[in-house]
Scaffold this active site. Structure first.
Site, PDB file in Angstrom:
ATOM      1  N   GLY A 243     -18.022  -5.875 -79.826  1.00 21.63           N
ATOM      2  CA  GLY A 243     -16.922  -6.738 -80.241  1.00 21.63           C
ATOM      3  C   GLY A 243     -17.383  -8.174 -80.389  1.00 21.63           C
ATOM      4  O   GLY A 243     -18.565  -8.428 -80.644  1.00 21.63           O
ATOM      5  N   SER A 244     -16.452  -9.095 -80.206  1.00 24.98           N
ATOM      6  CA  SER A 244     -16.758 -10.506 -80.431  1.00 24.98           C
ATOM      7  C   SER A 244     -17.593 -11.079 -79.284  1.00 24.98           C
ATOM      8  O   SER A 244     -17.632 -10.521 -78.173  1.00 24.98           O
ATOM      9  CB  SER A 244     -15.462 -11.302 -80.539  1.00 24.98           C
ATOM     10  N   GLY A 248     -17.419 -10.395 -75.293  1.00 20.75           N
ATOM     11  CA  GLY A 248     -18.649  -9.995 -74.607  1.00 20.75           C
ATOM     12  C   GLY A 248     -18.940 -10.856 -73.392  1.00 20.75           C
ATOM     13  O   GLY A 248     -19.413 -10.367 -72.360  1.00 20.75           O
ATOM     14  N   GLU A 265     -23.017  -5.357 -77.698  1.00 24.12           N
ATOM     15  CA  GLU A 265     -23.266  -5.435 -79.145  1.00 24.12           C
ATOM     16  C   GLU A 265     -22.234  -6.396 -79.701  1.00 24.12           C
ATOM     17  O   GLU A 265     -21.115  -6.004 -80.033  1.00 24.12           O
ATOM     18  CB  GLU A 265     -23.043  -4.069 -79.810  1.00 24.12           C
ATOM     19  N   CYS A 299     -20.667  -5.872 -88.201  1.00 20.72           N
ATOM     20  CA  CYS A 299     -21.380  -6.897 -87.430  1.00 20.72           C
ATOM     21  C   CYS A 299     -22.698  -7.217 -88.119  1.00 20.72           C
ATOM     22  O   CYS A 299     -23.291  -8.259 -87.875  1.00 20.72           O
ATOM     23  CB  CYS A 299     -21.555  -6.483 -85.975  1.00 20.72           C
TER      24      CYS A 299
HETATM   25  C1  UN1 Z   1     -21.227  -2.484 -86.612  1.00 14.48           C
HETATM   26  O1  UN1 Z   1     -20.900  -3.208 -87.563  1.00 14.48           O
HETATM   27  O2  UN1 Z   1     -20.679  -2.633 -85.487  1.00 14.48           O
HETATM   28  O3  UN1 Z   1     -26.070  -1.189 -89.681  1.00 14.48           O
HETATM   29  C2  UN1 Z   1     -22.208  -1.388 -86.712  1.00 14.48           C
HETATM   30  C3  UN1 Z   1     -24.913  -0.976 -90.068  1.00 14.48           C
HETATM   31  C4  UN1 Z   1     -24.211   0.239 -89.537  1.00 14.48           C
HETATM   32  C5  UN1 Z   1     -23.646  -0.036 -88.184  1.00 14.48           C
HETATM   33  C6  UN1 Z   1     -22.865  -1.284 -88.055  1.00 14.48           C
HETATM   34  N1  UN1 Z   1     -25.145   1.323 -89.451  1.00 14.48           N
HETATM   35  O4  UN1 Z   1     -24.347  -1.682 -90.881  1.00 14.48           O
END
Ligand code: UN1
Length: 513
Positions: A243-244, A248, A265, A299
């Site tokens: 998440g953000s 985190g 993450e 992300c």
């Molecule tokens: C995410 O955005 O939390 O690499 C994961 C990627 C994808 C996973 C993204 N396989 O864009």
């Protein structure tokens, strides 16, 4: 309106829609308040879900604790076979689940299917891994002694996931945790609870068929307070949270207070460096998919293009031309490239960011804006925007979860571009477009990108599951998915065995009685 097979998909996944009953929720303990799931695709209320109260939570943990006692004694390759059966089910339900992801979250159907494919891939990876949970053996300094290490299951793994990958991120964690002998308790995003229920149903079916307790997989629903039950609970040795950065930091501190482990993450502020030796056509595909795929809500989404001044205008024109071809609309309609943002709050953040970049002196090359009218009734559809900006603008330093791409210019050597790329607090994904070996190697070297992911002639998003996924700095430092990421889901034990009749001490210490 066309249904795009949604009703049937919900049915196939055992998720009741709003016309079938008052509430849905496959976790057996859910007496909390009602959560409503609206689709950003058409603004419709899809279903209501009961959330997890504190009392429910206690029962969930008891269930998980009991399940762990059975599960941890099953040989790892047999646990792998359960994961294989789970992935068979995912293959059967790929279209239905991909559709639900698309409808509840808003990403294109293609990307919804891609997400389910990631689930299948990580399961396959985990099945093989279930025979390879290797420890090392080492030579003892003492005669007649043997030393080795082994990995044991950790216990309950708490998973907190985000709306943007509502099913895949869960499976990155569960597929590994399960073969490692752990049981999982999952709190999906309150914005995508139905994806959580659908996954839980699939897992439950597999466990039931094998006479295994469903507590190997548990689902809890609700907002951040439900997440807090887990972060503060010392019965959960590992919390894996996506998440953000803001979220985190809270999770990390709560878990650290009780000396638990956390796998984080968090946000990215991912850049592609475009050097004078870049292949422009490849750059355009990588950058545009990276910036507008999942409507800029990965992300790993590309947020910054760091372009050499000598090719700046060429790259800018090529990207702007590509943006003109983008079709924005219902993500279940495969003619469209870009779907909606998750909700109207996200739309406001997008609008604020655009206002901010202008206020800071940036220039909008493609203005963006919110779409209205037929097909856009949910109010969540926005036009991908491009802004020329400076690396140190406050808004450019910040991750806005929306399709906004910042064009930044560099001059001189690639080292200057790398400095710009590294000059943010986030450290998830990065890329360089170049056919120049020296530039590529410098980018990957100790003086290069400081991110967890660094690509050459590939965009920033769309990582394969086989590698370890995660990032440095405020991205949180965690690694999930492939490579040796499994180790965080196990506890390591060093064993020394003396098979002699003497008891020599290490370090040559003499202690005669
Ligand atoms: C995410 O955005 O939390 O690499 C994961 C990627 C994808 C996973 C993204 N396989 O864009």
């Amino acid at each position: 309106t066309v249904d795009f097979g949604i009703k049937q998909a919900l049915h196939q996944l055992g998720v009741k829609d709003i016309n079938d009953g008052t509430s849905t929720g496959s976790n057996h303990f859910s007496s909390g308040k009602i959560l409503e799931s609206y689709s950003p695709v058409d603004g419709h209320l899809i279903a209501k879900v009961k959330t997890t109260s504190k009392e429910d939570y206690q029962k969930v943990i008891e269930t998980a604790t009991t399940a762990f006692k059975t599960w941890r004694t099953m040989p790892a390759p047999q646990r792998g076979d359960i994961v294989r059966q789970f992935s068979d089910k995912l293959r059967e339900k790929k279209e239905a689940l991909g559709k639900l992801v698309s409808y509840e979250m808003g990403k294109s159907y293609q990307e919804g299917l891609g997400e389910v494919q990631e689930m299948i891939d990580i399961c396959d990876f985990a099945v093989g891994l279930s025979r390879q949970l290797h420890g090392l053996t080492m030579h003892s300094e003492r005669p007649g002694h043997r030393m080795y290490e082994q990995y044991h299951p950790l216990g309950i793994v708490g998973i907190i996931s985000a709306f943007n990958f509502p099913v895949a991120v869960w499976s990155w964690n569960t597929a590994l945790a399960w073969i490692c002998g752990d049981v999982c308790v999952w709190k999906p995003s309150e914005k995508t609870p139905l994806c959580g229920i659908a996954c839980q149903n699939i897992a439950a079916e597999v466990f039931a068929k094998n006479n295994l307790p469903e507590g190997i997989s548990c689902l809890i629903n609700g907002d951040y307070q439900v997440g807090e039950f887990m972060t503060q609970d010392s019965r959960i040795p590992l919390i894996s949270a996506t998440g953000s950065i803001r979220m985190g930091k809270i999770v990390a501190q709560e878990v650290a207070k009780r000396l638990g482990k956390s796998l984080l993450e968090l946000g990215g502020n991912n850049a592609i460096i475009v050097t004078p030796d870049a292949d422009i056509k490849m750059t355009v595909i990588g950058a545009v998919f990276g910036a507008v795929g999942t409507a800029g809500q990965r992300c790993t989404s590309t947020r910054r293009l760091i372009i050499h001044e000598s090719i700046y205008d060429t790259v800018k024109t090529a990207i702007v031309d590509a943006y003109k071809q983008l079709r924005i609309g219902n993500p279940l309609d495969e003619n469209n490239h870009v779907g909606p943002l998750i909700d109207t709050d996200a739309v406001k953040m997008y609008q604020n960011a655009l206002a901010k970049v202008v206020e800071e002196g940036g220039h909008l090359v493609i203005e963006g804006g919110v779409l209205t009218g037929e097909g856009y009734e949910s109010g969540c559809y926005v036009k991908p925007a491009i802004a020329e900006a400076k690396p140190d603008f406050e808004i450019v330093q910040h991750e806005t979860f929306a399709p906004i791409l910042y064009l930044l210019k560099y001059s001189g050597d690639v080292g200057n571009a790398i400095a710009i790329q590294n000059g943010v607090v986030q450290g998830l994904s990065s890329a360089i477009m170049t056919n120049n070996l020296r530039e590529a190697e410098q980018f990957l070297s100790v003086n290069g990108s400081d991110c967890g992911i660094a690509n050459v002639n590939i965009g920033t998003s769309g990582a394969e599951i086989g590698g370890a996924f995660g990032g440095e700095k405020e991205t949180g430092g965690g690694r999930e998915s492939g490579s040796d990421a499994w180790k965080v889901y196990m506890r390591r034990q060093t064993n020394t065995i003396n098979y002699t009749t003497e008891l020599p001490l290490a370090q040559g210490i003499k202690f005669d009685l």
